[in-house]
Design a protein around this motif. Structure first.
Motif, PDB file in Angstrom:
ATOM      1  N   SER A 229      10.802  11.999 -24.582  1.00 49.57           N
ATOM      2  CA  SER A 229      12.102  11.645 -24.012  1.00 49.57           C
ATOM      3  C   SER A 229      12.101  11.784 -22.493  1.00 49.57           C
ATOM      4  N   CYS A 230      11.393  12.785 -21.967  1.00 47.55           N
ATOM      5  CA  CYS A 230      11.297  12.944 -20.504  1.00 47.55           C
ATOM      6  C   CYS A 230      10.645  11.727 -19.860  1.00 47.55           C
ATOM      7  N   VAL A 231       9.583  11.227 -20.490  1.00 51.09           N
ATOM      8  CA  VAL A 231       8.900  10.043 -19.958  1.00 51.09           C
ATOM      9  C   VAL A 231       9.845   8.844 -19.977  1.00 51.09           C
ATOM     10  N   LEU A 232      10.555   8.652 -21.079  1.00 48.22           N
ATOM     11  CA  LEU A 232      11.465   7.507 -21.180  1.00 48.22           C
ATOM     12  C   LEU A 232      12.596   7.605 -20.164  1.00 48.22           C
ATOM     13  N   GLU A 233      13.090   8.808 -19.923  1.00 44.20           N
ATOM     14  CA  GLU A 233      14.153   8.980 -18.928  1.00 44.20           C
ATOM     15  C   GLU A 233      13.643   8.671 -17.529  1.00 44.20           C
ATOM     16  N   ALA A 234      12.405   9.064 -17.241  1.00 44.47           N
ATOM     17  CA  ALA A 234      11.814   8.759 -15.931  1.00 44.47           C
ATOM     18  C   ALA A 234      11.602   7.262 -15.769  1.00 44.47           C
ATOM     19  N   VAL A 235      11.168   6.606 -16.835  1.00 47.29           N
ATOM     20  CA  VAL A 235      10.973   5.159 -16.787  1.00 47.29           C
ATOM     21  C   VAL A 235      12.312   4.456 -16.605  1.00 47.29           C
ATOM     22  N   ALA A 236      13.327   4.914 -17.321  1.00 50.73           N
ATOM     23  CA  ALA A 236      14.654   4.299 -17.226  1.00 50.73           C
ATOM     24  C   ALA A 236      15.214   4.391 -15.814  1.00 50.73           C
ATOM     25  N   ALA A 237      14.914   5.491 -15.124  1.00 48.98           N
ATOM     26  CA  ALA A 237      15.436   5.691 -13.772  1.00 48.98           C
ATOM     27  C   ALA A 237      14.899   4.666 -12.786  1.00 48.98           C
ATOM     28  N   GLU A 238      13.751   4.063 -13.100  1.00 53.14           N
ATOM     29  CA  GLU A 238      13.145   3.094 -12.189  1.00 53.14           C
ATOM     30  C   GLU A 238      13.149   1.676 -12.746  1.00 53.14           C
ATOM     31  N   ALA A 239      13.605   1.501 -13.977  1.00 51.62           N
ATOM     32  CA  ALA A 239      13.587   0.189 -14.609  1.00 51.62           C
ATOM     33  C   ALA A 239      14.786  -0.643 -14.166  1.00 51.62           C
ATOM     34  N   PRO A 240      14.692  -1.972 -14.247  1.00 48.32           N
ATOM     35  CA  PRO A 240      15.862  -2.823 -13.996  1.00 48.32           C
ATOM     36  C   PRO A 240      16.991  -2.443 -14.952  1.00 48.32           C
ATOM     37  N   PRO A 241      18.241  -2.612 -14.536  1.00 45.27           N
ATOM     38  CA  PRO A 241      19.380  -2.154 -15.343  1.00 45.27           C
ATOM     39  C   PRO A 241      19.382  -2.643 -16.789  1.00 45.27           C
ATOM     40  N   ASP A 242      19.018  -3.906 -17.007  1.00 47.03           N
ATOM     41  CA  ASP A 242      19.063  -4.438 -18.369  1.00 47.03           C
ATOM     42  C   ASP A 242      18.011  -3.798 -19.269  1.00 47.03           C
ATOM     43  N   GLU A 243      16.900  -3.359 -18.697  1.00 48.66           N
ATOM     44  CA  GLU A 243      15.859  -2.707 -19.476  1.00 48.66           C
ATOM     45  C   GLU A 243      16.063  -1.193 -19.531  1.00 48.66           C
ATOM     46  N   ALA A 244      16.705  -0.644 -18.516  1.00 44.43           N
ATOM     47  CA  ALA A 244      16.929   0.801 -18.461  1.00 44.43           C
ATOM     48  C   ALA A 244      17.763   1.281 -19.643  1.00 44.43           C
ATOM     49  N   LYS A 245      18.721   0.486 -20.080  1.00 43.07           N
ATOM     50  CA  LYS A 245      19.586   0.892 -21.185  1.00 43.07           C
ATOM     51  C   LYS A 245      18.786   1.141 -22.455  1.00 43.07           C
ATOM     52  N   GLY A 246      17.806   0.275 -22.701  1.00 43.89           N
ATOM     53  CA  GLY A 246      16.978   0.446 -23.892  1.00 43.89           C
ATOM     54  C   GLY A 246      16.166   1.724 -23.843  1.00 43.89           C
ATOM     55  N   PHE A 247      15.610   2.017 -22.675  1.00 47.33           N
ATOM     56  CA  PHE A 247      14.826   3.258 -22.530  1.00 47.33           C
ATOM     57  C   PHE A 247      15.724   4.489 -22.653  1.00 47.33           C
ATOM     58  N   GLN A 248      16.935   4.410 -22.082  1.00 48.95           N
ATOM     59  CA  GLN A 248      17.869   5.535 -22.173  1.00 48.95           C
ATOM     60  C   GLN A 248      18.278   5.788 -23.615  1.00 48.95           C
ATOM     61  N   PHE A 249      18.532   4.702 -24.345  1.00 48.09           N
ATOM     62  CA  PHE A 249      18.921   4.838 -25.748  1.00 48.09           C
ATOM     63  C   PHE A 249      17.795   5.469 -26.566  1.00 48.09           C
ATOM     64  N   ALA A 250      16.559   4.991 -26.320  1.00 44.78           N
ATOM     65  CA  ALA A 250      15.406   5.548 -27.046  1.00 44.78           C
ATOM     66  C   ALA A 250      15.219   7.025 -26.717  1.00 44.78           C
ATOM     67  N   ALA A 251      15.415   7.380 -25.446  1.00 46.70           N
ATOM     68  CA  ALA A 251      15.302   8.784 -25.050  1.00 46.70           C
ATOM     69  C   ALA A 251      16.346   9.641 -25.743  1.00 46.70           C
ATOM     70  N   ALA A 252      17.581   9.127 -25.840  1.00 47.08           N
ATOM     71  CA  ALA A 252      18.661   9.867 -26.493  1.00 47.08           C
ATOM     72  C   ALA A 252      18.367  10.083 -27.975  1.00 47.08           C
ATOM     73  N   GLN A 253      17.777   9.067 -28.613  1.00 42.93           N
ATOM     74  CA  GLN A 253      17.423   9.212 -30.020  1.00 42.93           C
ATOM     75  C   GLN A 253      16.380  10.315 -30.222  1.00 42.93           C
ATOM     76  N   LEU A 254      15.424  10.367 -29.312  1.00 34.43           N
ATOM     77  CA  LEU A 254      14.406  11.421 -29.412  1.00 34.43           C
ATOM     78  C   LEU A 254      15.001  12.791 -29.135  1.00 34.43           C
ATOM     79  N   ARG A 255      15.935  12.869 -28.175  1.00 34.82           N
ATOM     80  CA  ARG A 255      16.604  14.133 -27.878  1.00 34.82           C
ATOM     81  C   ARG A 255      17.356  14.645 -29.117  1.00 34.82           C
ATOM     82  N   ALA A 256      17.929  13.700 -29.855  1.00 31.64           N
ATOM     83  CA  ALA A 256      18.683  14.092 -31.048  1.00 31.64           C
ATOM     84  C   ALA A 256      17.788  14.752 -32.091  1.00 31.64           C
ATOM     85  N   LEU A 257      16.511  14.382 -32.090  1.00 32.33           N
ATOM     86  CA  LEU A 257      15.577  14.959 -33.056  1.00 32.33           C
ATOM     87  C   LEU A 257      15.260  16.412 -32.738  1.00 32.33           C
TER      88      LEU A 257
END
Length: 259
Positions: A229-257
């Motif tokens: 999740s840390c990696v996905l959050e770091a990627v989301a911070a630098e990704a274009p807005p339309d792609e960042a949402k997907g990475f943020q969502f995936a990170a949140a799902q992993l955090r929930a685990l």
């Protein structure tokens, strides 16, 4: 300097100044802790000793005197991608045998380049324009011979293009080696090797966001959801807005685990 710092600095250098053998040894040192890069480079110096400068002399020295061979029986053995193991065993796959060939050639004044033909790495002798198949004992090929080899490997239905014979630089060679290692590790459920390979690939200065996100998938496969999740959050911070949402969502799902 740590091996990872050395790798990152080397890969960020002017590509014309990157020695692919040094880069390959630094890569290997992440998997084999006993690899001392400078000692291994000195060993390559010794291996090239006594070799003449002609193409024939280099080929004869590498494949006859030194006895390097393509590992046809254990092609997917991970050691085929580590330059130290290739030198120790005299066995490798096309890309690592090509690195040996290019490294010996460079030491005797023979300029050679890597050719990233899909499915089978080759070497180009720049002076003569001859292509060399290091996996086939130094077999010499012209452009048509390379096309025939490509068709033999992929079948007549796969289109050929001359751009497949374009030289690639050291960073491209290292990326291809890391791709190979990551794929073999994934197939073998070797989480440690997959994480190392994808982490190093994410450090390449031209790494895409998808290559960086692959590190998260490697951590996830190993059960380390926190790092994933840390990696996905770091990627989301630098990704274009339309792609960042997907990475943020995936990170949140992993955090929930983790709860």
């Amino acid at each position: 300097m740590g091996s990872t710092d050395r790798f990152a600095i080397l890969m960020a250098s002017d590509e014309r100044l990157i020695a692919v053998d040094e880069a390959a040894f630094v890569l290997a040192s992440h998997f084999h802790e006993d690899v001392i890069v400078d000692e291994r480079l000195a060993e390559l110096d010794r291996l090239a000793s006594g070799c003449g400068p002609s193409l024939e002399a280099v080929l004869d020295h590498v494949f006859t005197d030194l006895g390097f061979l393509g590992n046809t029986c254990g092609y997917y053995d991970q050691n085929n991608s580590f330059l130290d193991a290739v030198i120790d065993r005299r066995l490798g796959i096309p890309i690592t045998l090509s690195i040996v060939l290019m490294s010996v050639g460079r030491r005797v004044g023979r300029e050679m380049a890597g050719i990233g033909m899909p499915g089978h790495f080759l070497t180009l002798d720049r002076e003569s324009g001859i292509y060399v198949d290091a996996f086939d004992g130094g077999q010499k090929l012209d452009a048509f011979g390379c096309e025939q080899l490509f068709t033999q490997l992929h079948g007549p239905g796969v289109p050929w293009h001359p751009s497949m014979l374009s030289p690639i630089g050291p960073r491209g060679i290292i990326r291809r080696m890391l791709n190979n290692l990551a794929q073999v590790a994934t197939n073998e459920n070797d989480h440690r090797s997959r994480i190392i390979a994808t982490r190093l690939r994410s450090l390449l200065p031209d790494a895409s966001i998808w290559e960086r996100a692959e590190l998260a998938r490697a951590y996830e496969a190993s059960g380390d959801f926190d790092r994933a999740s840390c990696v996905l959050e770091a990627v989301a911070a630098e990704a274009p807005p339309d792609e960042a949402k997907g990475f943020q969502f995936a990170a949140a799902q992993l955090r929930a685990l983790l709860n």
